[in-house]
Design a protein around this motif. Structure first.
Motif, PDB file in Angstrom:
ATOM      1  N   GLN A 187       0.844  -1.199   0.000  1.00  0.00           N
ATOM      2  CA  GLN A 187       0.000   0.000   0.000  1.00  0.00           C
ATOM      3  C   GLN A 187       0.879   1.250   0.000  1.00  0.00           C
ATOM      4  OE1 GLN A 187      -3.622  -0.263   0.139  1.00  0.00           O
ATOM      5  NE2 GLN A 187      -2.985  -2.338  -0.392  1.00  0.00           N
ATOM      6  N   HIS A 188       0.390   2.311  -0.595  1.00  0.00           N
ATOM      7  CA  HIS A 188       1.142   3.564  -0.596  1.00  0.00           C
ATOM      8  C   HIS A 188       0.940   4.346   0.698  1.00  0.00           C
ATOM      9  CE1 HIS A 188       1.302   3.655  -5.298  1.00  0.00           C
ATOM     10  NE2 HIS A 188       2.092   2.743  -4.756  1.00  0.00           N
ATOM     11  N   ARG A 189      -0.201   4.136   1.344  1.00  0.00           N
ATOM     12  CA  ARG A 189      -0.479   4.816   2.607  1.00  0.00           C
ATOM     13  C   ARG A 189      -1.614   4.072   3.298  1.00  0.00           C
ATOM     14  NH1 ARG A 189      -5.067   8.022   2.615  1.00  0.00           N
ATOM     15  NH2 ARG A 189      -4.207   9.199   4.372  1.00  0.00           N
ATOM     16  N   PHE A 190      -1.740   4.308   4.596  1.00  0.00           N
ATOM     17  CA  PHE A 190      -2.853   3.779   5.375  1.00  0.00           C
ATOM     18  C   PHE A 190      -3.658   4.938   5.927  1.00  0.00           C
ATOM     19  CE2 PHE A 190      -0.621  -0.427   6.585  1.00  0.00           C
ATOM     20  CZ  PHE A 190      -1.259  -1.105   5.560  1.00  0.00           C
ATOM     21  N   THR A 191      -4.967   4.804   5.900  1.00  0.00           N
ATOM     22  CA  THR A 191      -5.818   5.784   6.561  1.00  0.00           C
ATOM     23  C   THR A 191      -5.710   5.575   8.072  1.00  0.00           C
ATOM     24  OG1 THR A 191      -7.740   4.324   6.595  1.00  0.00           O
ATOM     25  CG2 THR A 191      -7.421   5.695   4.617  1.00  0.00           C
ATOM     26  N   PRO A 192      -6.110   6.562   8.861  1.00  0.00           N
ATOM     27  CA  PRO A 192      -6.093   6.375  10.319  1.00  0.00           C
ATOM     28  C   PRO A 192      -6.885   5.150  10.757  1.00  0.00           C
ATOM     29  CG  PRO A 192      -6.379   8.698   9.787  1.00  0.00           C
ATOM     30  CD  PRO A 192      -6.474   7.956   8.491  1.00  0.00           C
ATOM     31  N   GLU A 193      -8.033   4.894  10.114  1.00  0.00           N
ATOM     32  CA  GLU A 193      -8.844   3.733  10.482  1.00  0.00           C
ATOM     33  C   GLU A 193      -8.094   2.431  10.200  1.00  0.00           C
ATOM     34  OE1 GLU A 193     -12.972   1.403   9.290  1.00  0.00           O
ATOM     35  OE2 GLU A 193     -12.277   3.106   8.088  1.00  0.00           O
ATOM     36  N   THR A 194      -7.459   2.365   9.035  1.00  0.00           N
ATOM     37  CA  THR A 194      -6.719   1.151   8.683  1.00  0.00           C
ATOM     38  C   THR A 194      -5.557   0.932   9.642  1.00  0.00           C
ATOM     39  OG1 THR A 194      -7.313   1.394   6.345  1.00  0.00           O
ATOM     40  CG2 THR A 194      -5.422   0.009   6.861  1.00  0.00           C
ATOM     41  N   ARG A 195      -4.832   1.994   9.962  1.00  0.00           N
ATOM     42  CA  ARG A 195      -3.729   1.870  10.916  1.00  0.00           C
ATOM     43  C   ARG A 195      -4.228   1.331  12.251  1.00  0.00           C
ATOM     44  NH1 ARG A 195      -2.537   7.145   9.748  1.00  0.00           N
ATOM     45  NH2 ARG A 195      -2.891   7.647  11.945  1.00  0.00           N
ATOM     46  N   THR A 217       4.011  -4.740   8.664  1.00  0.00           N
ATOM     47  CA  THR A 217       3.222  -4.087   7.618  1.00  0.00           C
ATOM     48  C   THR A 217       3.076  -2.600   7.900  1.00  0.00           C
ATOM     49  OG1 THR A 217       2.017  -6.130   7.123  1.00  0.00           O
ATOM     50  CG2 THR A 217       0.965  -4.064   6.478  1.00  0.00           C
ATOM     51  N   LEU A 218       2.794  -2.244   9.149  1.00  0.00           N
ATOM     52  CA  LEU A 218       2.734  -0.823   9.513  1.00  0.00           C
ATOM     53  C   LEU A 218       4.046  -0.125   9.189  1.00  0.00           C
ATOM     54  CD1 LEU A 218       0.889  -0.608  12.962  1.00  0.00           C
ATOM     55  CD2 LEU A 218       0.235   0.533  10.838  1.00  0.00           C
ATOM     56  N   GLY A 219       5.149  -0.772   9.543  1.00  0.00           N
ATOM     57  CA  GLY A 219       6.458  -0.164   9.313  1.00  0.00           C
ATOM     58  C   GLY A 219       6.802  -0.020   7.849  1.00  0.00           C
ATOM     59  N   ARG A 220       6.457  -1.005   7.044  1.00  0.00           N
ATOM     60  CA  ARG A 220       6.794  -0.932   5.621  1.00  0.00           C
ATOM     61  C   ARG A 220       5.944   0.089   4.885  1.00  0.00           C
ATOM     62  NH1 ARG A 220       8.325  -7.194   3.920  1.00  0.00           N
ATOM     63  NH2 ARG A 220      10.321  -7.202   5.033  1.00  0.00           N
ATOM     64  N   VAL A 221       4.685   0.201   5.269  1.00  0.00           N
ATOM     65  CA  VAL A 221       3.861   1.234   4.635  1.00  0.00           C
ATOM     66  C   VAL A 221       4.290   2.615   5.134  1.00  0.00           C
ATOM     67  CG1 VAL A 221       1.506   2.100   4.310  1.00  0.00           C
ATOM     68  CG2 VAL A 221       1.954  -0.366   4.264  1.00  0.00           C
ATOM     69  N   MET A 222       4.735   2.724   6.376  1.00  0.00           N
ATOM     70  CA  MET A 222       5.306   3.988   6.863  1.00  0.00           C
ATOM     71  C   MET A 222       6.481   4.404   5.980  1.00  0.00           C
ATOM     72  SD  MET A 222       7.102   4.912  10.552  1.00  0.00           S
ATOM     73  CE  MET A 222       8.459   3.773  10.281  1.00  0.00           C
ATOM     74  N   LYS A 223       7.351   3.460   5.676  1.00  0.00           N
ATOM     75  CA  LYS A 223       8.505   3.760   4.817  1.00  0.00           C
ATOM     76  C   LYS A 223       8.039   4.245   3.451  1.00  0.00           C
ATOM     77  CE  LYS A 223      12.714   1.600   2.920  1.00  0.00           C
ATOM     78  NZ  LYS A 223      12.470   1.864   1.489  1.00  0.00           N
ATOM     79  N   GLU A 224       7.054   3.581   2.883  1.00  0.00           N
ATOM     80  CA  GLU A 224       6.547   3.963   1.564  1.00  0.00           C
ATOM     81  C   GLU A 224       5.937   5.359   1.601  1.00  0.00           C
ATOM     82  OE1 GLU A 224       5.627   3.477  -2.509  1.00  0.00           O
ATOM     83  OE2 GLU A 224       6.868   2.242  -1.194  1.00  0.00           O
ATOM     84  N   ASP A 225       5.101   5.615   2.600  1.00  0.00           N
ATOM     85  CA  ASP A 225       4.450   6.924   2.715  1.00  0.00           C
ATOM     86  C   ASP A 225       5.485   8.017   2.986  1.00  0.00           C
ATOM     87  OD1 ASP A 225       2.490   8.831   2.799  1.00  0.00           O
ATOM     88  OD2 ASP A 225       1.361   7.936   4.455  1.00  0.00           O
ATOM     89  N   TYR A 226       6.481   7.706   3.817  1.00  0.00           N
ATOM     90  CA  TYR A 226       7.517   8.687   4.131  1.00  0.00           C
ATOM     91  C   TYR A 226       8.326   9.047   2.884  1.00  0.00           C
ATOM     92  CZ  TYR A 226      11.713  10.691   6.315  1.00  0.00           C
ATOM     93  OH  TYR A 226      12.760  11.516   6.664  1.00  0.00           O
ATOM     94  N   PRO A 234       2.334   9.658  12.190  1.00  0.00           N
ATOM     95  CA  PRO A 234       1.201   8.844  12.666  1.00  0.00           C
ATOM     96  C   PRO A 234       1.562   7.362  12.785  1.00  0.00           C
ATOM     97  CG  PRO A 234       0.534  10.326  10.883  1.00  0.00           C
ATOM     98  CD  PRO A 234       2.020  10.344  10.920  1.00  0.00           C
ATOM     99  N   TYR A 235       2.319   6.854  11.822  1.00  0.00           N
ATOM    100  CA  TYR A 235       2.732   5.452  11.880  1.00  0.00           C
ATOM    101  C   TYR A 235       3.665   5.217  13.064  1.00  0.00           C
ATOM    102  CZ  TYR A 235       1.262   5.630   6.932  1.00  0.00           C
ATOM    103  OH  TYR A 235       0.571   5.805   5.763  1.00  0.00           O
ATOM    104  N   TRP A 236       4.615   6.137  13.251  1.00  0.00           N
ATOM    105  CA  TRP A 236       5.577   5.972  14.336  1.00  0.00           C
ATOM    106  C   TRP A 236       4.884   6.002  15.680  1.00  0.00           C
ATOM    107  CZ3 TRP A 236       9.296   3.969  16.588  1.00  0.00           C
ATOM    108  CH2 TRP A 236       9.958   4.533  17.678  1.00  0.00           C
ATOM    109  N   LYS A 237       3.856   6.824  15.832  1.00  0.00           N
ATOM    110  CA  LYS A 237       3.108   6.861  17.087  1.00  0.00           C
ATOM    111  C   LYS A 237       2.506   5.487  17.373  1.00  0.00           C
ATOM    112  CE  LYS A 237      -0.589   9.305  19.546  1.00  0.00           C
ATOM    113  NZ  LYS A 237      -1.229   8.050  20.016  1.00  0.00           N
TER     114      LYS A 237
END
Length: 388
Positions: A187-195, A217-226, A234-237
């Motif tokens: 995924q390129h990003r996660f919405t707050p609900e998905t996270r 998965t959270l970490g890899r999408v964080m990398k992609e979005d970053y 938001p992902y790091w939190k």
């Protein structure tokens, strides 16, 4: 993506002349020269037939008495060209089942790529793969989910929602839930609900391996979005919450490690949480990882204060060594007074202080170069992702 063959496709490594010979022999053996309508993994082709007197008399004596070289003949995928010309999801589905039954891993890999190609950006086709994955027996689920993961359709909201719903199904085996979560990593990003939903799986004690994959998965999408937008906070939190509250050591460790693959500068507010982990987590590896994570921050002086506060209460030499070296990474030569203080409190670290002092005295400031010149004095395993 490998190009699709226009004739019967030989396995990798087959010399073209041999391939054509094998195909000709197989065609000649059939009543009408046509392959089966569905591709199957054929048995290895037999060596070319020999006719005439040579066949009657057999091989020369030298061939009978000396060592005989055996050249394995790879199998042939009959009917694959015809399948390619009119491939549908259903025909590829049947072909995958046949290839699995025949244990033809090369053909399975090819069909997986064709599924990705055929799904493309079509959400309905993507949903069909999810359905087959949910109902299939191993190894089918992983084949369909890997095919979907590589297709743009995986990022369609309907497909993402379906994958999340399957991943949340606690009645499934944890490895199946983990495979579904893995398919969300592109995924390129996660919405707050998905996270939030993925974070809940990561914190679920009963999720087992699925919790670990949810964290990754959270970490890899964080990398992609970053990398695309500069967004990581938001992902790091969420990852920091997981890293400080999960009961699973491997999950906590991974949650703190994931920012290492993009190395954003952590905000000062994160320092307090990491400082608490360094002081209180019961696992040495997690305390070391918190020290490592703290080294890339917007406020190096606050990081140094956190290392100082954690040092006296730490009894493990390897963790103390982690505090020292990551303090240097965080603040460079400005950390030397703190490093000297650590060396006074624990003489086992004195040579490390002298090493760093000498290295910075040369005028070098880049930590990567400093670290390259640093001798190792402790028998400590360096955590994954850390400089070594």
């Amino acid at each position: 993506m490998t190009s699709r063959p226009h004739f019967k496709v030989a396995l990798a490594g087959l010399v073209l002349l041999v391939a054509l010979g094998v195909v000709w022999l197989r065609s000649a053996a059939g009543p009408d020269g046509a392959g089966p309508s569905q591709p199957v993994a054929a048995q290895p082709s037999a060596p070319s037939a020999v006719t005439g007197d040579a066949a009657a008399s057999g091989p020369p004596p030298s061939a009978r008495t000396g060592p005989r070289e055996e050249i394995p003949m790879p199998g042939c995928w009959d009917g694959l060209a015809a399948l390619d010309r009119s491939a549908t999801l259903e025909s590829l589905h049947a072909a995958v089942a046949a290839a699995i039954q025949a244990r033809d891993t090369a053909l399975v890999a090819y069909l997986q790529e064709r599924l990705t190609e055929l799904v493309g950006n079509d959400p309905d086709r993507g949903l069909q793969l999810v359905e087959w994955a949910a109902k299939g027996a191993p190894p089918e689920p992983s084949i369909y989910l890997e095919a979907l993961k590589a297709a743009p359709a995986v990022r369609h909201p309907r497909v993402t929602e379906k994958l999340l719903a399957v991943a949340e199904n606690k009645s499934l085996f944890t490895q199946d839930r983990a495979a579904v979560l893995d398919a969300l990593e592109t995924q390129h990003r996660f919405t707050p609900e998905t996270r939030g939903r993925i974070k809940a799986i990561a914190l679920d004690e009963s999720a087992d391996s699925a919790a670990w994959v949810a964290t990754r998965t959270l970490g890899r999408v964080m990398k992609e979005d970053y990398e695309r937008t500069g967004t990581y906070a938001p992902y790091w939190k969420d990852l920091l919450d997981i890293g400080t509250t999960s009961d699973d050591t491997a999950v906590r460790l991974l949650a703190l490690e994931m920012p290492s693959y993009s190395d954003p500068l952590l905000d000062p507010d994160s320092i307090d949480a990491l400082a608490k982990v360094m002081r209180t987590d019961k696992e040495r590896d997690v305390r070391e990882m918190a020290a490592f994570r703290l080294a890339v921050t917007e406020d190096p002086q606050k990081a140094l204060a956190a290392y100082r506060a954690a040092f006296d209460g730490e009894q493990d030499l390897c963790v103390r060594w982690a505090f020292l070296r990551f303090a240097v990474r965080a603040a460079g030569a400005d950390a030397l007074p703190l490093v000297e203080e650590f060396a006074r409190k624990d003489p086992r670290l004195r040579q490390d202080y002298l090493d760093f002092k000498a290295l910075y005295a040369t005028g070098t400031t880049d930590f990567a170069r400093i670290w390259a010149g640093k001798k190792e004095h402790h028998d400590c395993v360096v955590e994954e992702g850390a400089p070594h």
